[in-house]
Design an enzyme around this catalytic site. Sequence first.
Site, PDB file in Angstrom:
ATOM      1  N   LYS A 121       0.855  -1.190   0.000  1.00  0.00           N
ATOM      2  CA  LYS A 121       0.000   0.000   0.000  1.00  0.00           C
ATOM      3  C   LYS A 121       0.882   1.227   0.000  1.00  0.00           C
ATOM      4  O   LYS A 121       1.803   1.333   0.806  1.00  0.00           O
ATOM      5  CB  LYS A 121      -0.884   0.012   1.269  1.00  0.00           C
ATOM      6  CG  LYS A 121      -1.897   1.134   1.271  1.00  0.00           C
ATOM      7  CD  LYS A 121      -3.099   0.759   0.450  1.00  0.00           C
ATOM      8  CE  LYS A 121      -4.014   1.938   0.171  1.00  0.00           C
ATOM      9  NZ  LYS A 121      -3.513   2.836  -0.867  1.00  0.00           N
ATOM     10  N   LYS A 132       4.391   2.086   8.907  1.00  0.00           N
ATOM     11  CA  LYS A 132       3.197   2.879   9.216  1.00  0.00           C
ATOM     12  C   LYS A 132       1.958   1.986   9.314  1.00  0.00           C
ATOM     13  O   LYS A 132       1.166   2.095  10.259  1.00  0.00           O
ATOM     14  CB  LYS A 132       3.002   3.950   8.133  1.00  0.00           C
ATOM     15  CG  LYS A 132       1.924   4.966   8.453  1.00  0.00           C
ATOM     16  CD  LYS A 132       1.751   5.972   7.313  1.00  0.00           C
ATOM     17  CE  LYS A 132       2.984   6.771   7.058  1.00  0.00           C
ATOM     18  NZ  LYS A 132       2.756   7.845   6.073  1.00  0.00           N
ATOM     19  N   LYS A 151       5.399   1.984  -2.725  1.00  0.00           N
ATOM     20  CA  LYS A 151       5.492   3.389  -3.141  1.00  0.00           C
ATOM     21  C   LYS A 151       5.856   3.428  -4.610  1.00  0.00           C
ATOM     22  O   LYS A 151       6.519   2.522  -5.128  1.00  0.00           O
ATOM     23  CB  LYS A 151       6.549   4.146  -2.328  1.00  0.00           C
ATOM     24  CG  LYS A 151       6.279   5.635  -2.230  1.00  0.00           C
ATOM     25  CD  LYS A 151       5.126   5.940  -1.295  1.00  0.00           C
ATOM     26  CE  LYS A 151       4.887   7.422  -1.166  1.00  0.00           C
ATOM     27  NZ  LYS A 151       3.814   7.730  -0.205  1.00  0.00           N
ATOM     28  N   THR A 154      -5.655  12.542   6.794  1.00  0.00           N
ATOM     29  CA  THR A 154      -4.308  12.681   7.350  1.00  0.00           C
ATOM     30  C   THR A 154      -4.269  13.806   8.369  1.00  0.00           C
ATOM     31  O   THR A 154      -3.716  13.662   9.468  1.00  0.00           O
ATOM     32  CB  THR A 154      -3.272  12.921   6.236  1.00  0.00           C
ATOM     33  OG1 THR A 154      -3.410  11.902   5.244  1.00  0.00           O
ATOM     34  CG2 THR A 154      -1.857  12.881   6.787  1.00  0.00           C
ATOM     35  N   ASN A 197      -2.771  19.819   1.573  1.00  0.00           N
ATOM     36  CA  ASN A 197      -3.826  18.904   2.005  1.00  0.00           C
ATOM     37  C   ASN A 197      -3.654  18.468   3.454  1.00  0.00           C
ATOM     38  O   ASN A 197      -4.634  18.369   4.194  1.00  0.00           O
ATOM     39  CB  ASN A 197      -3.851  17.659   1.096  1.00  0.00           C
ATOM     40  CG  ASN A 197      -4.999  16.729   1.448  1.00  0.00           C
ATOM     41  OD1 ASN A 197      -6.146  17.145   1.507  1.00  0.00           O
ATOM     42  ND2 ASN A 197      -4.680  15.480   1.726  1.00  0.00           N
ATOM     43  N   SER A 254      -7.650   5.087   3.744  1.00  0.00           N
ATOM     44  CA  SER A 254      -7.466   4.342   2.492  1.00  0.00           C
ATOM     45  C   SER A 254      -7.825   2.869   2.696  1.00  0.00           C
ATOM     46  O   SER A 254      -8.432   2.239   1.815  1.00  0.00           O
ATOM     47  CB  SER A 254      -6.016   4.454   2.011  1.00  0.00           C
ATOM     48  OG  SER A 254      -5.792   5.706   1.400  1.00  0.00           O
TER      49      SER A 254
END
Length: 429
Positions: free
Chosen positions: A83, A107, A119, A203, A234, A362
Amino acid sequence: MILEATKPDSDAALDREFNPWLAAEARFNEAALLLGLDDGLQKVLRSPALEMTVHIPVQLDDGRLEVFTGYRVQHSLARGPAKGGIRFAPDVTLDEVKALASWMTWKCAVVNIPFGGGKGGVICDPAILSQNELERITRRYTAELIDIIGPERDVPAPDMNTNEQTMAWIMDTYSMHKRTTVTAVVTGKPLNLGGSRGRVEATGRGCLFVTLQALRKFRMDPAQTKVVVQGFGNVGGKAAKLMHKAGMKVISIIEWDGALYNSNGIDPEALMKYKQATGTVVGYPEAEAIDKHEAMFLECDVLVPAAKENVIHSGNAARIKAKILCEGANGPTTAVADKILEEKGIFVIPDILANAGGVTVSYFEWVQDRQGFFWNEQLVNGRLEEIMVNSFKDVVDYGERHKVHNRAAAYMLALDRVAFAIKLRGIYA
């Protein structure tokens, strides 16, 4: 944005300190040593499962053919599919993507969701590319990755210079190849294509939840809490707005083109409207302009670095005057600076915990897509708060039990969880 300050003595030392892969490795090594992990497990946990480099031929609007380089790294699949976001930027490097993929592994493990880390990135400058050119790059990049991504394998998301439109292109391209609509291949999509409510603020909202937990721990009143936020995009913009709504005073906001200060607090929502109208925070009438390179060193209760990597380093960490550091960005503090912050007694909420709200929602989006059943925003935010609060307590308790600072505790907890999964699964031969 790297704030100007006294730098380490040599260029070589500076390069080592600012190299994201070396920083990730330094944190890994510290946690592995403290955990007493054996050499074999360390090798497995340290090495990415897969690194892919692709070269993307694209016809530009003027008819020229250009070739762009893209990367996708899957760091770990031990706890579930990879992810992680996809970024478009001229300075993307494989080392950066590898570091970010490993951070995603830790994370996801810290907040205990069933993903590994991934990533991606494409070396390009979105500022000089048209929407049509970006779409062609995205679709060809997706086609090159078609065999390694998917709901059960690797689930991309937006990152720097990518957004819900980018995710819609990826979802559509993947679906065309699979000959059926596959919404769960990416997260961060538009609501009409299977996106989740609450994703945009997730976030920043996660930063709010862990900051409130830190304030409770130190018996600090939110109404008396002064906050400095670096970055007004954001993450920083949403965190500032939500902290303001929770009663905190956002006394300074730092952007790439200027910084603002008001000792009585800035209204982030009003500033956001001003920025949308003018394209800048500069000139906002309800706050005074201050030096953007000095604003991060204001005396405050909470500092939220929510811009880029390496803004707190060995040359400026001693100047930080915050009591609590809530890392909204990925890797805003270098490994060398960790020791300085620890010696100053600053309570650090590390990035792999503080900004995990985004990947948590997510996860919720992925779950909703796979179920074909969607939640209201109240349910999303409630479940996010539960995970962030529990994860904060897990990290702080782990640190107190093992007598280590919060970043080491977060990494140790994450490594412990991933290593446990590998041991349970065994090594297939």
